[in-house]
Design a protein around this motif. Structure first.
Motif, PDB file in Angstrom:
ATOM      1  N   VAL A  28      26.019  44.722  50.100  1.00  0.00           N
ATOM      2  CA  VAL A  28      25.523  43.487  49.414  1.00  0.00           C
ATOM      3  C   VAL A  28      26.096  42.254  50.695  1.00  0.00           C
ATOM      4  O   VAL A  28      27.462  42.349  50.066  1.00  0.00           O
ATOM      5  CB  VAL A  28      25.284  43.268  47.948  1.00  0.00           C
ATOM      6  CG1 VAL A  28      24.498  41.965  48.157  1.00  0.00           C
ATOM      7  CG2 VAL A  28      24.549  44.315  47.957  1.00  0.00           C
ATOM      8  N   PRO A  29      25.560  41.835  51.528  1.00  0.00           N
ATOM      9  CA  PRO A  29      26.614  40.559  52.181  1.00  0.00           C
ATOM     10  C   PRO A  29      27.573  39.976  51.177  1.00  0.00           C
ATOM     11  O   PRO A  29      28.590  39.613  51.762  1.00  0.00           O
ATOM     12  CB  PRO A  29      25.548  39.795  52.947  1.00  0.00           C
ATOM     13  CG  PRO A  29      24.251  41.042  53.027  1.00  0.00           C
ATOM     14  CD  PRO A  29      24.737  42.276  52.070  1.00  0.00           C
ATOM     15  N   LYS A  30      26.485  38.845  49.718  1.00  0.00           N
ATOM     16  CA  LYS A  30      27.179  38.398  49.641  1.00  0.00           C
ATOM     17  C   LYS A  30      28.587  38.802  48.633  1.00  0.00           C
ATOM     18  O   LYS A  30      29.695  38.121  48.473  1.00  0.00           O
ATOM     19  CB  LYS A  30      26.718  37.165  48.428  1.00  0.00           C
ATOM     20  CG  LYS A  30      27.434  36.249  47.968  1.00  0.00           C
ATOM     21  CD  LYS A  30      26.531  35.619  46.919  1.00  0.00           C
ATOM     22  CE  LYS A  30      26.742  34.116  46.076  1.00  0.00           C
ATOM     23  NZ  LYS A  30      26.327  33.886  45.881  1.00  0.00           N
ATOM     24  N   VAL A  31      28.605  39.698  47.853  1.00  0.00           N
ATOM     25  CA  VAL A  31      29.075  40.799  47.451  1.00  0.00           C
ATOM     26  C   VAL A  31      30.708  41.244  48.143  1.00  0.00           C
ATOM     27  O   VAL A  31      31.751  41.040  48.025  1.00  0.00           O
ATOM     28  CB  VAL A  31      28.453  41.806  46.079  1.00  0.00           C
ATOM     29  CG1 VAL A  31      29.625  42.219  45.753  1.00  0.00           C
ATOM     30  CG2 VAL A  31      27.725  41.126  45.567  1.00  0.00           C
ATOM     31  N   ALA A  32      30.502  41.835  49.394  1.00  0.00           N
ATOM     32  CA  ALA A  32      31.264  42.310  50.341  1.00  0.00           C
ATOM     33  C   ALA A  32      31.691  40.964  50.159  1.00  0.00           C
ATOM     34  O   ALA A  32      33.454  41.233  50.922  1.00  0.00           O
ATOM     35  CB  ALA A  32      30.210  42.638  51.409  1.00  0.00           C
ATOM     36  N   ARG A  33      31.394  39.904  51.060  1.00  0.00           N
ATOM     37  CA  ARG A  33      32.736  38.933  51.486  1.00  0.00           C
ATOM     38  C   ARG A  33      33.350  38.331  50.200  1.00  0.00           C
ATOM     39  O   ARG A  33      34.118  38.339  50.635  1.00  0.00           O
ATOM     40  CB  ARG A  33      31.549  37.509  51.574  1.00  0.00           C
ATOM     41  CG  ARG A  33      31.316  37.879  52.957  1.00  0.00           C
ATOM     42  CD  ARG A  33      30.172  36.264  53.558  1.00  0.00           C
ATOM     43  NE  ARG A  33      29.509  36.312  52.341  1.00  0.00           N
ATOM     44  CZ  ARG A  33      27.629  35.953  52.878  1.00  0.00           C
ATOM     45  NH1 ARG A  33      27.462  36.477  53.906  1.00  0.00           N
ATOM     46  NH2 ARG A  33      27.009  36.128  51.577  1.00  0.00           N
ATOM     47  N   GLY A  34      33.256  38.362  48.826  1.00  0.00           N
ATOM     48  CA  GLY A  34      33.599  38.305  47.868  1.00  0.00           C
ATOM     49  C   GLY A  34      35.297  39.124  47.566  1.00  0.00           C
ATOM     50  O   GLY A  34      36.011  38.999  47.649  1.00  0.00           O
ATOM     51  N   ALA A  94      43.896  43.915  45.378  1.00  0.00           N
ATOM     52  CA  ALA A  94      42.880  43.497  45.635  1.00  0.00           C
ATOM     53  C   ALA A  94      42.478  42.297  43.982  1.00  0.00           C
ATOM     54  O   ALA A  94      42.762  40.942  44.037  1.00  0.00           O
ATOM     55  CB  ALA A  94      41.971  43.823  46.280  1.00  0.00           C
ATOM     56  N   ASN A  95      42.739  43.277  43.356  1.00  0.00           N
ATOM     57  CA  ASN A  95      42.182  43.187  41.525  1.00  0.00           C
ATOM     58  C   ASN A  95      44.140  42.140  41.075  1.00  0.00           C
ATOM     59  O   ASN A  95      43.249  41.090  40.897  1.00  0.00           O
ATOM     60  CB  ASN A  95      41.968  43.553  40.882  1.00  0.00           C
ATOM     61  CG  ASN A  95      40.844  45.231  41.059  1.00  0.00           C
ATOM     62  OD1 ASN A  95      39.649  43.946  41.316  1.00  0.00           O
ATOM     63  ND2 ASN A  95      41.186  46.020  41.291  1.00  0.00           N
ATOM     64  N   ALA A  96      44.763  42.672  41.449  1.00  0.00           N
ATOM     65  CA  ALA A  96      45.564  41.747  41.341  1.00  0.00           C
ATOM     66  C   ALA A  96      45.778  40.371  42.182  1.00  0.00           C
ATOM     67  O   ALA A  96      45.728  38.985  41.532  1.00  0.00           O
ATOM     68  CB  ALA A  96      47.533  42.127  41.313  1.00  0.00           C
ATOM     69  N   TYR A  97      45.686  40.981  43.349  1.00  0.00           N
ATOM     70  CA  TYR A  97      45.156  39.048  44.027  1.00  0.00           C
ATOM     71  C   TYR A  97      44.370  38.454  43.433  1.00  0.00           C
ATOM     72  O   TYR A  97      44.669  37.128  43.396  1.00  0.00           O
ATOM     73  CB  TYR A  97      45.486  39.588  45.439  1.00  0.00           C
ATOM     74  CG  TYR A  97      45.402  38.390  46.241  1.00  0.00           C
ATOM     75  CD1 TYR A  97      45.802  37.650  46.250  1.00  0.00           C
ATOM     76  CD2 TYR A  97      42.687  37.672  47.019  1.00  0.00           C
ATOM     77  CE1 TYR A  97      46.071  36.538  47.219  1.00  0.00           C
ATOM     78  CE2 TYR A  97      43.651  36.906  47.746  1.00  0.00           C
ATOM     79  CZ  TYR A  97      44.810  35.765  48.218  1.00  0.00           C
ATOM     80  OH  TYR A  97      44.832  34.935  48.699  1.00  0.00           O
ATOM     81  N   ALA A  98      42.996  38.558  43.477  1.00  0.00           N
ATOM     82  CA  ALA A  98      41.917  38.040  41.972  1.00  0.00           C
ATOM     83  C   ALA A  98      42.466  37.082  41.019  1.00  0.00           C
ATOM     84  O   ALA A  98      42.211  36.305  40.688  1.00  0.00           O
ATOM     85  CB  ALA A  98      40.547  38.849  42.560  1.00  0.00           C
ATOM     86  N   ALA A  99      43.498  37.899  40.226  1.00  0.00           N
ATOM     87  CA  ALA A  99      43.636  37.798  39.043  1.00  0.00           C
ATOM     88  C   ALA A  99      44.854  36.853  39.194  1.00  0.00           C
ATOM     89  O   ALA A  99      44.690  35.972  38.240  1.00  0.00           O
ATOM     90  CB  ALA A  99      43.794  39.001  38.492  1.00  0.00           C
ATOM     91  N   ARG A 100      45.274  36.502  40.315  1.00  0.00           N
ATOM     92  CA  ARG A 100      45.886  35.442  40.298  1.00  0.00           C
ATOM     93  C   ARG A 100      45.991  33.793  40.962  1.00  0.00           C
ATOM     94  O   ARG A 100      46.154  33.181  41.033  1.00  0.00           O
ATOM     95  CB  ARG A 100      47.087  35.446  40.933  1.00  0.00           C
ATOM     96  CG  ARG A 100      48.545  36.857  40.327  1.00  0.00           C
ATOM     97  CD  ARG A 100      49.403  36.901  41.337  1.00  0.00           C
ATOM     98  NE  ARG A 100      49.216  37.386  42.950  1.00  0.00           N
ATOM     99  CZ  ARG A 100      48.829  38.160  43.589  1.00  0.00           C
ATOM    100  NH1 ARG A 100      49.311  39.729  42.652  1.00  0.00           N
ATOM    101  NH2 ARG A 100      49.031  39.201  45.081  1.00  0.00           N
ATOM    102  N   HIS A 101      44.573  34.132  41.218  1.00  0.00           N
ATOM    103  CA  HIS A 101      43.761  33.281  42.203  1.00  0.00           C
ATOM    104  C   HIS A 101      42.195  32.687  41.340  1.00  0.00           C
ATOM    105  O   HIS A 101      41.045  32.862  41.699  1.00  0.00           O
ATOM    106  CB  HIS A 101      42.993  33.261  43.684  1.00  0.00           C
ATOM    107  CG  HIS A 101      44.836  33.228  43.944  1.00  0.00           C
ATOM    108  ND1 HIS A 101      45.349  34.648  44.030  1.00  0.00           N
ATOM    109  CD2 HIS A 101      45.511  32.628  44.543  1.00  0.00           C
ATOM    110  CE1 HIS A 101      46.452  34.083  44.979  1.00  0.00           C
ATOM    111  NE2 HIS A 101      46.274  32.875  45.621  1.00  0.00           N
ATOM    112  N   GLY A 106      36.849  33.318  39.790  1.00  0.00           N
ATOM    113  CA  GLY A 106      35.613  33.189  39.041  1.00  0.00           C
ATOM    114  C   GLY A 106      35.974  34.387  37.803  1.00  0.00           C
ATOM    115  O   GLY A 106      36.831  34.825  37.621  1.00  0.00           O
ATOM    116  N   PRO A 107      34.872  34.844  37.751  1.00  0.00           N
ATOM    117  CA  PRO A 107      34.256  36.389  37.424  1.00  0.00           C
ATOM    118  C   PRO A 107      35.166  37.158  37.726  1.00  0.00           C
ATOM    119  O   PRO A 107      35.642  38.142  36.444  1.00  0.00           O
ATOM    120  CB  PRO A 107      33.093  36.255  36.845  1.00  0.00           C
ATOM    121  CG  PRO A 107      31.836  35.001  37.486  1.00  0.00           C
ATOM    122  CD  PRO A 107      32.863  34.551  38.372  1.00  0.00           C
TER     123      PRO A 107
END
Length: 131
Positions: A28-34, A94-101, A106-107
């Protein structure tokens, strides 16, 4: 079929649905970009290591792993389970990177400790389903 086998079968179905659905979201393009944005800069590259390629490859792996958990042959299920556990380990940076930002993601930015605990529990459930 004993009670453990029934629980295993239900667990296989639930995990298969979860992994196939999550894998499908990679397309799904938007999800894949995230998801691509969550890949730490040190891991991204060009060619096969581009964010888009990594998202596509991990999506395919989730779909195939989920389907593999439903295989009637134990060696196939076990291989699918090991592959899914390896995938959970591979995507953790990737999850750790997101957790730091959290301001950026966001969610999707689940705090690191709950995310790590969740990944370990999920890996254990995959292993139980795969044996």
């Amino acid at each position: 079929m004993d009670a453990f086998e029934v629980v295993q079968w239900v667990l296989r179905i639930v995990l298969a649905v979860v992994f196939v659905a999550m894998g499908a979201l990679h397309f799904v393009p938007k999800v894949a970009r995230g998801m691509g944005a969550m890949i730490p800069p040190g891991i991204k590259g060009t060619g096969i290591r581009s964010a888009r390629s990594l998202v596509i490859i991990s999506g395919i792996a989730e779909i195939l792993g989920g389907i593999g958990l439903l295989a009637p042959w134990m060696p196939v299920r076990f291989a699918a389970g090991i592959g899914l556990i390896a995938l959970l380990i591979a995507v953790f940076p990737a999850n750790a990177y997101a957790a730091r930002h959290p301001d950026r993601f966001g969610p999707m930015a689940v705090p690191l400790v709950p995310r790590a605990i969740g990944q370990v529990v999920l890996a254990a459930l995959v292993l139980v389903a795969a044996i």
